[in-house]
Design a protein around this motif. Structure first.
Motif, short mmCIF file in Angstrom:
data_model
loop_
_atom_site.label_atom_id
_atom_site.label_comp_id
_atom_site.label_asym_id
_atom_site.label_seq_id
_atom_site.Cartn_x
_atom_site.Cartn_y
_atom_site.Cartn_z
N LEU A 193 87.30 -43.94 12.13
CA LEU A 193 86.17 -44.67 12.72
C LEU A 193 84.86 -43.91 12.49
O LEU A 193 83.81 -44.52 12.25
CB LEU A 193 86.42 -44.89 14.22
N VAL A 194 84.91 -42.57 12.54
CA VAL A 194 83.71 -41.76 12.25
C VAL A 194 83.23 -42.06 10.82
O VAL A 194 82.02 -42.26 10.59
CB VAL A 194 84.02 -40.26 12.41
N GLN A 195 84.16 -42.09 9.87
CA GLN A 195 83.78 -42.34 8.47
C GLN A 195 83.18 -43.74 8.29
O GLN A 195 82.23 -43.93 7.51
CB GLN A 195 85.00 -42.17 7.55
N LYS A 196 83.71 -44.70 9.03
CA LYS A 196 83.17 -46.06 8.95
C LYS A 196 81.76 -46.12 9.55
O LYS A 196 80.89 -46.84 9.05
CB LYS A 196 84.11 -47.04 9.66
N LEU A 197 81.53 -45.37 10.63
CA LEU A 197 80.18 -45.33 11.22
C LEU A 197 79.19 -44.65 10.28
O LEU A 197 78.03 -45.08 10.18
CB LEU A 197 80.22 -44.58 12.56
N ILE A 198 79.63 -43.59 9.59
CA ILE A 198 78.77 -42.94 8.60
C ILE A 198 78.41 -43.92 7.48
O ILE A 198 77.24 -44.04 7.08
CB ILE A 198 79.48 -41.69 8.02
N LEU A 199 79.42 -44.64 6.99
CA LEU A 199 79.18 -45.61 5.93
C LEU A 199 78.24 -46.71 6.39
O LEU A 199 77.33 -47.12 5.65
CB LEU A 199 80.52 -46.21 5.48
N LEU A 200 78.40 -47.18 7.62
CA LEU A 200 77.53 -48.23 8.16
C LEU A 200 76.10 -47.72 8.29
O LEU A 200 75.14 -48.46 8.04
CB LEU A 200 78.07 -48.71 9.51
N THR A 201 75.94 -46.45 8.68
CA THR A 201 74.60 -45.87 8.78
C THR A 201 73.94 -45.83 7.40
O THR A 201 72.77 -46.19 7.24
CB THR A 201 74.67 -44.44 9.36
N ARG A 202 74.69 -45.39 6.40
CA ARG A 202 74.16 -45.37 5.03
C ARG A 202 73.74 -46.76 4.57
O ARG A 202 72.68 -46.92 3.95
CB ARG A 202 75.23 -44.82 4.07
N LEU A 203 74.55 -47.74 4.90
CA LEU A 203 74.23 -49.12 4.51
C LEU A 203 72.95 -49.61 5.17
O LEU A 203 72.14 -50.31 4.55
CB LEU A 203 75.40 -50.04 4.85
#
Length: 716
Positions: free
Chosen positions: A72-82
């Motif tokens: 979930l942390v990695q998905k939040l990082i990816l969403l922030t980048r997006l």
């Protein structure tokens, strides 16, 4: 094909566990190729926004979403980048990015993720306030934190850091630092051996040298990017290649090729939903027209790009569009429009404090004001351009600003200031060496151009060969399909013909009486249908008692021969169509009127002299001449009213009622039924026998016979 690629990329990016380096790379490619689609799917997948204030609550949310907290942390990082990508459309994306950064600070534990967080904070600030110097410091800090991490995940992160740093150094006009990061960016791409990343890095280096007018090197890198890009099937990378090819052809003054590639790039970016690059492609188209002095066409494309940037709320992009529009209006001698556009650009660049754009804008502002003879305002903006040029160490822009100042001072009559400016121009000119292309450089450019053209030609030939092979395959497939269809059709037609013939045979057999294979009951009913009965004047059922058991007394074969002979001879005598109902019982349809007594007499005369059986064959009954004959006789129509339709079955059953009455007599008899003119049609409805009996009792139907018929004789 594109939908298939997108589906595969989304599957990889939303897969619960990233298993290997290949999947990490595919995730990064999906991030670049379809950012908006990934953004929407990711929002839905993690049910953004999430609400938590500590690690415990975060773990509970991860458990509810059925995923590991680290995933979930990695998905939040990816969403922030997006949310920080220009090609992702969301009215609240910067606010969402800030919230995600705050939440990530609470849950991040890995050193690599902490470095990513530093990068995200820097990118967010650069997006919101254009503080590129701060962003560069933070990016370098993130790079230092992961310098010793050799994992695939860290390598991909470094790849992104060097890419962003090269762009940031371009913004602050530091080409040497930009080139350093571009070279490192390219080294990592080759280290990963991923064609997509290699093509990206080659494109960026080609773009770098193209901006510096080093076309030989630019063509070298573009050619390599084009070659590698043709090995992969990602529409985004091809669109970027098309846009950069357009720039190259523009600089080489090959206008048709430049416009073709630029339009193709714009179309590709529109299909991908990448509006920021669509705007960039439209700007390239406009610049091609501008290079040809076709200013009106250039203005149309600049306005199109401006609309896209306004929709994206991209203020820097709007500023650049207004700058370009001002230049076009200036060249069309439309001073008011040029001043309006340059003022809008200046306001945006000043508010955003983007000095690397402002220096060029102030110079153009001064140039436009000089053309409008606005000398004092021209001096103001030329001085601003001069200050910025000296701050950024841009010698050409410094010289340009000095020339504008010299012109303005001379027009105002301030000769002392004009002389000082001229001295500065002379000093700067002496220091600055003339940038002239050497023969070797020209030769190198020609060589690279020829190599590039050869590469393009080879790729085009490969594409044509592939297309030709595909066409051959399609033609062979179509021919095979047509042959297969023809075979299937022939088989189907053959089977259909057999089925049709079988159906015809069945219909024919359906109408025949089983023993004699002569027209039987169904054929008779078909003849009595309302649409065919008009030609019949008389209908009769005849029972020859001696033939009632002919099938058992003679055998099927001999009985069939007897009945055939009987039907042939009797039909000629009576001039009637005769149908075999069952052994010994026949139906006759007459096209003329014939009385029941006349019919009985004709049959008796025929039987008296007929020889129907073969004397040589044993038979249990040879008394046909003395056989009793029973006839049920109807004169048609049964009802005088032509609007009343009586079914074939009711006609037949009425004749059955008559013959049943006749068969109550001990010797040959006929019964002929006839309805009176005032008889209702309801007589001929179910239950038919009851209705006919009642009609006879009431006198609305008459029964005639050669025997004494009473009510006791009627069927019950």
């Amino acid at each position: 094909m594109r939908h298939f690629i997108v589906s595969c990329l989304l599957f990889l990016i939303l897969t619960p566990i990233i298993a290997n380096a290949s999947e990490l790379e595919e995730q990064e490619i999906s991030f670049r190729e379809v950012p908006q689609t990934v953004y929407q799917q990711l929002n839905k997948n993690i049910q953004f926004p999430l609400s938590f204030s500590n690690n415990v609550e975060f773990d509970q949310i991860a458990n509810k979403l059925d995923m590991e907290p680290e995933l979930l942390v990695q998905k939040l990082i990816l969403l922030t980048r997006l949310n920080l990508e220009s090609n992702v459309h969301s009215a609240t994306k910067y606010d969402d990015a800030q919230m995600l950064v705050n939440q990530l600070e609470m849950v991040i534990t890995r050193p690599l993720d902490q470095a990513v967080l530093v990068m995200l904070k820097a990118r967010l600030k650069a997006r919101k306030s254009q503080d590129y110097v701060f962003a560069i410091d933070q990016y370098n800090e993130a790079l230092n934190q992961v310098s010793s991490d050799l994992s695939e995940e860290a390598t991909l992160f470094k790849f992104t850091l060097h890419e962003h740093l090269s762009g940031l150094y371009q913004m602050v006009l530091q080409p040497a630092a930009q080139l350093t990061h571009l070279n490192r960016y390219r080294e990592i791409a080759y280290q990963m051996r991923n064609d997509y990343f290699i093509a990206l890095s080659e494109l960026e280096l080609g773009r770098y040298y193209n901006r510096r007018n080093e076309h030989a090197k630019s063509l070298q890198y573009y050619g390599e990017a084009f070659r590698v890009g043709n090995r992969i099937s990602y529409p985004g990378i091809k669109a970027h290649a098309q846009m950069n090819l357009a720039r190259t052809y523009r600089d080489l003054e090959q206008w048709d090729e430049a416009l073709k590639h630029a339009h193709d790039a714009a179309t590709s970016f529109q299909a991908l939903g990448q509006d920021s690059y669509t705007s960039e492609a439209l700007t390239v188209i406009a610049m091609v027209y501008a290079e040809q002095k076709q200013w009106n066409q250039a203005i149309v494309q600049y306005l199109n790009a401006l609309q896209v940037n306004e929709r994206l709320d991209n203020e820097i992009g709007q500023g650049l569009n207004h700058h370009n529009l001002a230049e076009a209006y200036y060249n069309l001698d439309n001073g008011p429009a040029a001043l309006t556009s340059i003022a809008k650009a200046n306001a945006i660049f000043t508010a955003k404090n983007v000095k690397h754009y402002l220096v060029f804008n102030e110079a153009l502002y001064a140039q436009i004001l000089i053309k409008q003879s606005m000398w004092i305002e021209a001096i103001e903006h030329a001085n601003k351009a001069l200050t910025l040029a000296r701050e950024k160490n841009l010698k050409e822009q410094e010289l340009e600003a000095l020339k504008y100042l010299s012109t303005a001072y001379r027009q105002l009559g301030d000769l002392a200031s004009a002389i000082n400016i001229i001295d500065a121009i002379i000093a700067l000119t002496n220091v600055q060496e003339e940038q002239q292309s050497s023969p070797s450089a020209t030769s190198e450019l020609t060589e690279q151009k020829l190599k590039f053209d050869l590469n393009l030609l080879q790729n085009k030939m490969k594409e044509q060969a592939t297309e030709l092979n595909n066409k051959h395959f399609i033609i062979i497939s179509l021919v095979s399909l047509l042959i297969f269809i023809a075979i299937v059709l022939l088989i189907a037609l053959s089977r259909s013909s057999k089925i049709i013939n079988a159906q015809r045979e069945y219909k024919k057999q359906y109408l025949l009486e089983p023993i004699t294979q002569l027209n039987g009951l169904r054929a008779c009913l078909q003849r009595l249908n309302p649409d065919k009965i008009d030609g019949i004047s008389t209908f009769a059922l005849i029972k020859i008692e001696a033939l009632s058991h002919s099938d058992t007394q003679m055998g099927l074969t001999e009985a069939a021969n007897v009945i055939h002979k009987f039907i042939n001879e009797l039909s000629q005598i009576l001039t009637a169509d005769i149908y075999v109902i069952k052994p010994g019982q026949f139906a006759c349809c007459f096209n003329h009127n014939i009385g029941a007594d006349e019919l009985l007499d004709a049959i008796e005369k025929y039987l008296a002299k007929a020889v129907l059986d073969n004397p040589a064959i044993p038979c249990f009954n040879r008394t046909i001449a003395q056989s009793d004959i029973y006839i049920g006789h109807l004169s048609l129509p049964l009802i005088a009213n032509p609007d009343v339709n009586i079914s074939a079955e009711l006609h037949f059953e009425t004749a059955q009622y008559a013959i049943a009455t006749a068969m109550t007599q001990p010797k040959s008899a006929y019964v002929s039924l006839k309805t009176l003119n005032f008889a209702p049609a309801t007589i001929f409805s179910a239950p038919l026998y009851l209705n006919i009996t009642q009609a006879l009792k009431r006198g609305i139907m008459k029964a005639e016979s050669n025997q004494a018929i009473t009510e006791r004789s009627w069927p019950k």
